[in-house]
Design an enzyme around this catalytic site. Structure first.
Site, PDB file in Angstrom:
ATOM      1  N   ASP A 233      -5.003  -1.230   5.195  1.00  7.63           N
ATOM      2  CA  ASP A 233      -3.589  -1.433   4.853  1.00  7.63           C
ATOM      3  C   ASP A 233      -2.831  -2.209   5.923  1.00  7.63           C
ATOM      4  O   ASP A 233      -1.800  -1.769   6.431  1.00  7.63           O
ATOM      5  CB  ASP A 233      -2.920  -0.078   4.579  1.00  7.63           C
TER       6      ASP A 233
ATOM      7  N   HIS B 261      -3.348  -4.804  -3.305  1.00  9.25           N
ATOM      8  CA  HIS B 261      -2.499  -5.969  -3.010  1.00  9.25           C
ATOM      9  C   HIS B 261      -3.313  -7.249  -2.851  1.00  9.25           C
ATOM     10  O   HIS B 261      -2.741  -8.337  -2.858  1.00  9.25           O
ATOM     11  CB  HIS B 261      -1.688  -5.721  -1.730  1.00  9.25           C
TER      12      HIS B 261
ATOM     13  N   HIS C 112     -10.426   2.565  -1.855  1.00 15.00           N
ATOM     14  CA  HIS C 112      -8.996   2.253  -1.748  1.00 15.00           C
ATOM     15  C   HIS C 112      -8.265   2.995  -2.859  1.00 15.00           C
ATOM     16  O   HIS C 112      -7.734   2.399  -3.798  1.00 15.00           O
ATOM     17  CB  HIS C 112      -8.776   0.746  -1.844  1.00 15.00           C
TER      18      HIS C 112
ATOM     19  N   HIS D 245      -5.167   2.786   1.163  1.00 16.12           N
ATOM     20  CA  HIS D 245      -4.167   2.838   0.095  1.00 16.12           C
ATOM     21  C   HIS D 245      -2.992   3.749   0.437  1.00 16.12           C
ATOM     22  O   HIS D 245      -1.878   3.251   0.575  1.00 16.12           O
ATOM     23  CB  HIS D 245      -4.769   3.210  -1.253  1.00 16.12           C
TER      24      HIS D 245
END
Length: 399
Positions: free
Chosen positions: A9, A84, A165, A198
């Site tokens: 992240d 993302h 994730h 995540h």
């Protein structure tokens, strides 16, 4: 024995505020330096390296240089895409890095009769076997876990790491209670280490019959609330030892955070500037990230009356200043509760109360509230709405 870093992240490029965007990247660069200094054998990045699937060229260039530093030192980087990292097309910038030989995406599988047979990537130097699954927006990775052929994964011998994730329900902290999650049972059992990403919080515990399950949290806080709660981020450096895995959290703090929480109840909007400046210690904020949380109900004035630009300019020396006014209200806003409960009339009453051009506002709302006609093409519908809006705004003759 094998030593490895677990990073997740990073969300590089996630901040709109330029200085914090730069700081986010600086934290990533510092983390790579620490990995090199500490002599890790390999690096894991458990999703969301970037904040978007299509980051800017400048960010790509800087991250490329950092990944190349690892490669030049003989430290391979194993990665999985996060929610993302994906674009709607399924493509990701990680593909470019992999084609350039800078990372290895460990999400490799064959589909067999609607089942998924995950393959291992074997680290050449240590022999550690690494595999995992990506994360996707809205938890769409769940379907892939349901199709996993688990026997092959669980029966594989040797040192094993599973990268994922996904938020696991059993280990969620209170502040993430409302976000979607999956039970830990979605994971295959019997791995030495589960490198998670995540959810933005730090977690690291051995859970039988699995193994050590870890979340690093965001490498750098990704919003005001995270800066306020965590102040910084970091990652894990792990080492295989005879008794299992020794795990150390390594904080990466480049700039300190200073937090102020002001109750502005009863204040006039014109008084707020002086109120804040009198209470901020200008020596304390030098080269720091300053957080201003403002709350309460102002006696008079509106939020837009507060000249924050002027306040920030007088707090010179701070590295960056962020404000949060989500809990700050004006007395006028609270009076909206007195308008009434008749939903059909609320809009008209609000327009009459807060504008001296009610016919103009009503007309614009009506123009923007048009519905698409049966058989009308999208383009024609959009042009019709634009034309009506331009007519009301008196922009029909503008180029």
């Amino acid at each position: 024995m094998a030593k490895f870093a677990h990073i997740a992240d990073c969300h590089i490029g996630g901040w709109s505020e330029l200085k914090l965007k730069e700081l986010n990247l600086e934290v990533f660069c510092r983390s790579i330096s620490i990995c090199i200094e500490r002599g890790v054998d390999f690096v894991l990045i458990a999703g969301d390296l970037f904040n978007t699937a299509l980051p800017s060229i400048d960010l790509i260039k800087q991250v490329t240089l950092e990944l190349k530093r690892l490669k030049d030192k003989g430290i391979p980087t194993y990665i999985i895409p996060g929610s993302h990292d994906y674009s709607p097309s399924g493509k990701t910038m990680l593909d470019v890095f992999e084609n350039a030989g800078l990372v290895r995406n460990v999400v490799r599988f064959e589909e067999k009769e609607e089942r998924i047979d995950l393959k291992f990537s074997i680290d050449e130097k240590t022999g550690v076997k690494i595999t995992g699954l990506f994360g996707k927006a809205q938890g769409l990775e769940k379907g892939y876990y349901e199709k996993l052929i688990r026997e092959n994964l669980e029966n594989e011998v040797g040192k094993k790491i599973f990268m994922f994730h996904t938020t696991l329900t059993e280990f969620k902290p209170e502040h993430l209670a409302m976000i979607s999650s999956e039970p830990v049972a979605i994971l295959p059992r019997g791995f030495d280490y589960y490198a998670g990403g995540h959810p933005h919080y730090v977690f690291n515990e051995v859970k039988e019959p699995y193994g050590r399950i870890a979340y690093t949290g965001a490498l750098f806080p990704n919003n005001f609330w995270e800066l306020e709660k965590f102040e910084g981020g970091g990652f894990f450096i792990n080492e295989f030892v005879e008794s299992g895995i020794e795990s150390e959290f390594v904080p990466v703090i480049v700039k300190r955070v200073v937090k102020y929480n002001f109750d502005l109840s009863g204040k006039d909007s014109n008084q707020i500037k002086d109120f804040i400046l009198e209470r901020v210690d200008k020596n304390e904020i030098v080269d720091r990230i300053v957080l201003l949380r403002l709350r309460g109900t102002m006696e008079s004035g509106k939020l837009s009356d507060i000249n924050f630009k002027e306040i920030f300019s007088e707090l010179e020396g701070a590295y960056a200043i962020l404000k949060n006014t989500s809990e700050l209200k004006s007395r006028e806003f609270e009076e909206l509760e007195d308008i009434g409960e008749d939903v059909e009339n609320v809009e008209n009453e609000l327009i009459s109360k807060y504008t001296d051009r009610p016919e103009f506002v009503s007309g614009l709302i009506e123009a923007l509230d048009r519905e698409k006609l049966e058989g009308e093409k999208n383009l024609d519908f959009e042009l019709r709405v634009i034309k009506d809006s331009f007519r009301i705004l008196d922009l029909e003759n503008e180029n």
